[in-house]
Design an enzyme around this catalytic site. Structure first.
Site, mmCIF file in Angstrom:
data_model
loop_
_atom_site.group_PDB
_atom_site.id
_atom_site.type_symbol
_atom_site.label_atom_id
_atom_site.label_comp_id
_atom_site.label_asym_id
_atom_site.label_seq_id
_atom_site.Cartn_x
_atom_site.Cartn_y
_atom_site.Cartn_z
ATOM 1 N NE ARG A 133 22.581 43.575 64.444
ATOM 2 C CZ ARG A 133 23.623 44.361 64.263
ATOM 3 N NH1 ARG A 133 24.284 44.626 63.135
ATOM 4 N NH2 ARG A 133 24.217 44.956 65.255
ATOM 5 C CB CYS A 186 44.942 31.310 33.772
ATOM 6 S SG CYS A 186 45.714 31.549 35.415
ATOM 7 C CD GLN A 227 49.146 39.787 44.814
ATOM 8 O OE1 GLN A 227 49.912 40.682 44.246
ATOM 9 N NE2 GLN A 227 47.832 39.699 45.123
ATOM 10 C CG HIS A 249 46.847 29.524 38.717
ATOM 11 N ND1 HIS A 249 47.091 28.901 37.717
ATOM 12 C CD2 HIS A 249 47.451 29.061 39.634
ATOM 13 C CE1 HIS A 249 48.059 28.011 37.916
ATOM 14 N NE2 HIS A 249 48.379 27.969 39.035
ATOM 15 C CG HIS A 292 43.166 27.445 36.700
ATOM 16 N ND1 HIS A 292 43.920 28.924 36.555
ATOM 17 C CD2 HIS A 292 41.839 27.737 36.494
ATOM 18 C CE1 HIS A 292 42.889 29.765 36.304
ATOM 19 N NE2 HIS A 292 41.789 29.095 36.224
ATOM 20 C CG HIS A 331 48.050 33.976 42.752
ATOM 21 N ND1 HIS A 331 46.785 33.940 42.228
ATOM 22 C CD2 HIS A 331 48.296 35.341 42.869
ATOM 23 C CE1 HIS A 331 46.278 35.078 42.240
ATOM 24 N NE2 HIS A 331 47.151 36.083 42.593
ATOM 25 C CB SER A 352 42.693 40.004 39.452
ATOM 26 O OG SER A 352 43.835 40.235 39.958
ATOM 27 C CB CYS A 410 47.869 28.286 33.226
ATOM 28 S SG CYS A 410 46.621 27.798 34.432
ATOM 29 C CG ASN A 447 44.455 38.999 48.551
ATOM 30 O OD1 ASN A 447 44.623 39.239 49.757
ATOM 31 N ND2 ASN A 447 44.759 39.989 47.741
HETATM 32 ZN ZN LIG Z 1 45.935 29.278 35.900
#
Ligand SMILES: [Zn+2]
Length: 338
Positions: free
Chosen positions: A26, A47, A165, A161, A110, A163, A158, A50, A150
């Site tokens: 499209r 951060c 969860q 860095h 980071h 990571h 948010s 860190c 994520n």
């Molecule tokens: Zn960091």
């Protein structure tokens, strides 16, 4: 392979997925994602993840190297949530949000995602995955230990860095209940494990395998819900990370690393992604024995600068439209030569 419009049955979620590769062509005049990766510093003093930084809680991170985990200072589920147990009315039913939320930093860097780190870093990172799962599983209040990552601003992280969860839930999620029911029903009918049967089926073996290692295969699911969605599936059924041999755990890290690199190569950038660790729930339901651990990547990108949004059809129907034919996605991922 059939045409560009097709419904495909998702046997784990018991729902239809619409494969509509015509929607990918499209004309596009909507919002575009930034197709370039923003360069980050190795260490960012602002951060909270860190090394050496004092977090919002007032606690100071150690000068760590390698993986590091801590309790989330802004937890969704907390160990001492208010005891609000009220099931007297359907319209005002509540329960305590007991549980635990952990933040899993992959390394002190980071600026380095799992795809950027050397593959040798994956050995200690996979140990962290298993340790964190076992930590939550051992908590009697936890009915499901949900690990995920994520990755990228596009999906709203948010903190940049890199990571993951780990959530210890005080209930079994609706998604996990559907997957558990589907796997138990299949095991009772066929005396086989659903995911292993799926992996061995011709529809997967002929066109959807991206990589076959010793203990694991990477595949695009037949009813992929997202463009370039992939799963890492074991060759022998195991219910959770705890049940893996050390060899299988080590290889999982290597296979994961290669798949993360394929996405960066495919989109020519640090690619955003959502990664799920599908461990069996840890309540006492006997059907947990039929669960097969696997991992799922659900990248939001369909092209380097185009994001797949869940729109009116998806949110109203609960079914998802995938604009990329799964066999085409698997072919493109294989051709990267990683
Ligand atoms: Zn960091």
């Amino acid at each position: 392979m059939s045409g560009p419009w097709e419904r495909r049955w998702h046997p784990l979620l018991d729902e239809w997925v619409i494969i509509s590769s015509s929607s990918a062509s499209r004309p596009w005049s909507g919002a575009k994602a930034n197709a370039k990766t923003t360069a980050l510093a190795k260490h960012d003093a602002s951060c909270f993840l860190c090394p050496g930084v004092t977090r919002a809680s007032g606690e100071k991170n150690p000068d760590y190297t390698g993986p590091f985990a801590f309790d989330n200072d802004f937890a969704t589920f907390a160990s001492h949530a208010p005891q609000t147990n009220d099931t007297q009315s359907l319209f005002a039913t509540t329960a305590p949000a007991d549980g635990r939320c952990r933040v899993l930093c992959w390394s002190e860097r980071h600026d380095m995602t799992l795809a950027d780190l050397p593959v040798s870093a994956m050995a200690s990172i996979t140990q962290l995955w298993r340790d964190e799962f076992e930590l939550l599983q051992a908590n009697p209040a936890v009915k499901q230990a949900l690990l995920f990552e994520n990755k990228g601003v596009e999906i709203g992280v948010s903190n940049l860095h890199p990571h993951g969860q780990a959530y210890g839930l005080p209930f079994v999620s609706a998604h996990a209940q559907r997957m558990r029911d589907a796997q138990a029903r299949y095991a009772n009918q066929h005396k086989q494990n659903l995911l292993i049967s799926m992996l061995e089926h011709d529809s997967v073996q002929n066109a959807l395998v991206v990589e076959k290692a010793t203990h694991w295969s990477v595949l695009v699911p037949f009813a992929a819900r997202f463009a370039y969605e992939t799963w890492i599936v074991p060759h022998q059924a195991v219910t959770n990370l705890s049940g893996l041999s050390d060899d299988a755990l080590l290889e999982l890290g290597e296979v994961y690393h290669r798949q993360a690199q394929r996405y960066d190569e495919l989109f020519q950038r640090q690619s955003p992604n959502i990664t799920h660790f599908h461990n069996a729930p840890c309540d006492d339901d006997a059907n947990n024995q039929h669960w097969c651990f696997h991992m799922a990547f659900q990248p939001p990108l369909r092209e380097p600068d185009k994001l797949k949004y869940l729109g009116g059809f998806e949110s109203a129907a609960g079914n998802i439209t995938n604009p990329v034919q799964p066999e085409v996605a698997a072919g493109r991922l294989r051709e990267l030569g990683i």
